[in-house]
Design an enzyme around this catalytic site. Structure first.
Site, PDB file in Angstrom:
ATOM      1  N   GLY A 127      -2.857  -2.725  -6.620  1.00 29.00           N
ATOM      2  CA  GLY A 127      -1.535  -3.449  -6.689  1.00 29.00           C
ATOM      3  C   GLY A 127      -1.422  -4.827  -7.519  1.00 29.00           C
ATOM      4  O   GLY A 127      -2.487  -5.524  -7.966  1.00 29.00           O
ATOM      5  N   LEU A 168       3.366  -9.323  -0.540  1.00 23.59           N
ATOM      6  CA  LEU A 168       2.866  -8.812   0.524  1.00 23.59           C
ATOM      7  C   LEU A 168       1.466  -9.139   0.826  1.00 23.59           C
ATOM      8  O   LEU A 168       0.862  -8.351  -0.597  1.00 23.59           O
ATOM      9  CB  LEU A 168       3.483  -7.560   0.838  1.00 23.59           C
ATOM     10  CG  LEU A 168       4.934  -7.198   0.672  1.00 23.59           C
ATOM     11  CD1 LEU A 168       4.935  -6.007   1.616  1.00 23.59           C
ATOM     12  CD2 LEU A 168       5.631  -8.523   3.000  1.00 23.59           C
ATOM     13  N   SER A 169       0.890  -9.064   1.954  1.00 23.86           N
ATOM     14  CA  SER A 169      -0.996  -8.826   1.730  1.00 23.86           C
ATOM     15  C   SER A 169      -1.006  -9.098   3.305  1.00 23.86           C
ATOM     16  O   SER A 169      -0.391  -9.720   3.988  1.00 23.86           O
ATOM     17  CB  SER A 169      -1.496 -10.665   1.299  1.00 23.86           C
ATOM     18  OG  SER A 169      -2.997 -10.677   1.737  1.00 23.86           O
ATOM     19  N   HIS A 211       1.099  -1.456  -0.098  1.00 24.09           N
ATOM     20  CA  HIS A 211       0.259   0.250   0.052  1.00 24.09           C
ATOM     21  C   HIS A 211       0.892   1.295   0.195  1.00 24.09           C
ATOM     22  O   HIS A 211       0.445   2.558  -0.703  1.00 24.09           O
ATOM     23  CB  HIS A 211      -0.773  -0.082   0.884  1.00 24.09           C
ATOM     24  CG  HIS A 211      -1.917  -1.132   1.101  1.00 24.09           C
ATOM     25  ND1 HIS A 211      -1.590  -2.200   2.256  1.00 24.09           N
ATOM     26  CD2 HIS A 211      -3.425  -1.319   0.643  1.00 24.09           C
ATOM     27  CE1 HIS A 211      -2.947  -3.254   1.620  1.00 24.09           C
ATOM     28  NE2 HIS A 211      -3.066  -2.392   0.625  1.00 24.09           N
ATOM     29  N   GLN A 244      -8.127  -8.537  -9.862  1.00 23.26           N
ATOM     30  CA  GLN A 244      -9.424  -7.023  -9.612  1.00 23.26           C
ATOM     31  C   GLN A 244      -8.636  -5.765 -10.608  1.00 23.26           C
ATOM     32  O   GLN A 244      -9.685  -5.426 -11.272  1.00 23.26           O
ATOM     33  CB  GLN A 244      -8.718  -7.170  -7.951  1.00 23.26           C
ATOM     34  CG  GLN A 244      -9.311  -6.004  -7.938  1.00 23.26           C
ATOM     35  CD  GLN A 244      -9.285  -5.533  -6.621  1.00 23.26           C
ATOM     36  OE1 GLN A 244      -9.583  -6.028  -5.551  1.00 23.26           O
ATOM     37  NE2 GLN A 244      -8.046  -4.857  -6.326  1.00 23.26           N
TER      38      GLN A 244
HETATM   39  O1  PAF Z   1      -7.768  -5.071  -2.792  1.00 27.37           O
HETATM   40  C1  PAF Z   1      -8.858  -4.170  -1.879  1.00 27.37           C
HETATM   41  O2  PAF Z   1      -8.418  -4.206  -0.607  1.00 27.37           O
HETATM   42  C2  PAF Z   1     -10.530  -4.301  -2.392  1.00 27.37           C
HETATM   43  O3  PAF Z   1     -10.589  -5.288  -3.003  1.00 27.37           O
HETATM   44  C3  PAF Z   1     -10.582  -3.057  -3.094  1.00 27.37           C
HETATM   45  C4  PAF Z   1     -10.253  -2.474  -4.495  1.00 27.37           C
HETATM   46  C5  PAF Z   1      -9.974  -2.097  -1.973  1.00 27.37           C
HETATM   47  C6  PAF Z   1     -11.803  -3.179  -3.207  1.00 27.37           C
HETATM   48  O4  PAF Z   1     -12.950  -2.762  -1.658  1.00 27.37           O
END
Ligand code: PAF
Length: 260
Positions: free
Chosen positions: A139, A176-177, A31, A145
């Site tokens: 990411g 990382l997760s 992040h 996604q």
């Molecule tokens: O990747 C994430 O953390 C979530 O899927 C997101 C994009 C914030 C949507 O809730």
């Protein structure tokens, strides 16, 4: 940094070119890299902090999702975020909410988690409409996604640029997760088989062999939900999801092309 919880509080704060980083919290170096890019490229950086119930299939998964708003606010502030938008579920899904973005996508995560991308697409479109960013940051770890969001932006004519940044990894290669914090030390040691197996798959691919088979046979006892090649906007990814104890981890490597 200012933390706001309602759309009415947020709107008067929005001005200039905005970079939006949607998050569900449990913020880590992945992040931070998104925040840093948003900081470089925009006048105002907005991060959202919202564990979106609509994208979780299993109630236990939603309940177990790590939450620590104070720590997240610290990371966001240190990373140059101007506004942290941390709404309640009622703010984004008020009584009577009935409108969803359906995503026509059946492969990999879409097949393994029915309804997941509908929840992701709906909350992201809401955030785009609320914040009206010039750019939104995602990411590569959640590559599918990112592609779903890119397609949403294109299909529904949303006026913003989707930026996809490379996966940030621990020195041993584990992506990382937020979910990594739920692994015991033993499970953490097992989890490393996932990126290693994907690397084996990439090597096989470069030699003209079967990348999926090479990945499957290198998972070192981890059971995959799937190992699949995914074609996305001219790029080819090798992607997998595995369960390590109660924790579901996903990862992918690019075999061809680029996600930007
Ligand atoms: O990747 C994430 O953390 C979530 O899927 C997101 C994009 C914030 C949507 O809730």
């Amino acid at each position: 940094m200012k933390t706001v919880r309602t759309i009415d509080e947020l709107r008067p704060e929005l001005a200039g070119e905005i970079g939006l980083v949607p998050t569900m919290g449990a913020l880590h170096a992945g992040h931070r890299a998104l925040f840093a890019a948003a900081r470089r490229e925009n006048e105002l950086v907005v991060a959202s902090l919202f564990v979106n119930p609509a994208q979780f299939g299993e109630a236990t998964d939603l309940a177990a999702y790590p939450r620590d708003e104070e720590a997240d606010a610290r990371v966001a502030e240190e990373s140059g975020v101007d506004i942290l938008f941390a709404p309640t579920a009622g703010e984004l899904y008020p009584d009577g909410f009935r409108t969803w973005v359906e995503v026509d996508d059946t492969g990999a995560e879409g097949a393994a988690r029915p309804g997941h991308f509908r929840g992701v697409a709906t909350v992201c479109l809401k955030l785009f409409n609320i914040v009206r960013p010039a750019r939104a940051y995602f990411g590569q770890k959640d590559a599918q996604q990112a592609v779903v969001i890119k397609r949403l932006v294109r299909d529904l004519n949303v006026d913003l640029k989707v930026r996809v940044l490379p996966t940030v990894r621990d020195p041993d290669g584990l992506a990382l997760s937020s979910r990594n914090s739920r692994l015991t030390p033993e499970q953490r040691a097992q989890a490393i088989a996932l990126p290693r197996a994907l690397e084996q798959g990439r090597e096989a691919y470069t030699k003209g062999s079967d990348a999926v088979a090479a990945t499957r046979s290198s998972l070192n006892g981890l059971t995959p939900d799937y190992v699949e090649l995914i074609e996305l906007d001219g790029a080819t990814l090798l992607a997998s999801a595995v369960r390590v104890g109660p924790v579901r981890l996903i990862d992918n490597v690019l075999l061809k092309g680029a996600l930007t």
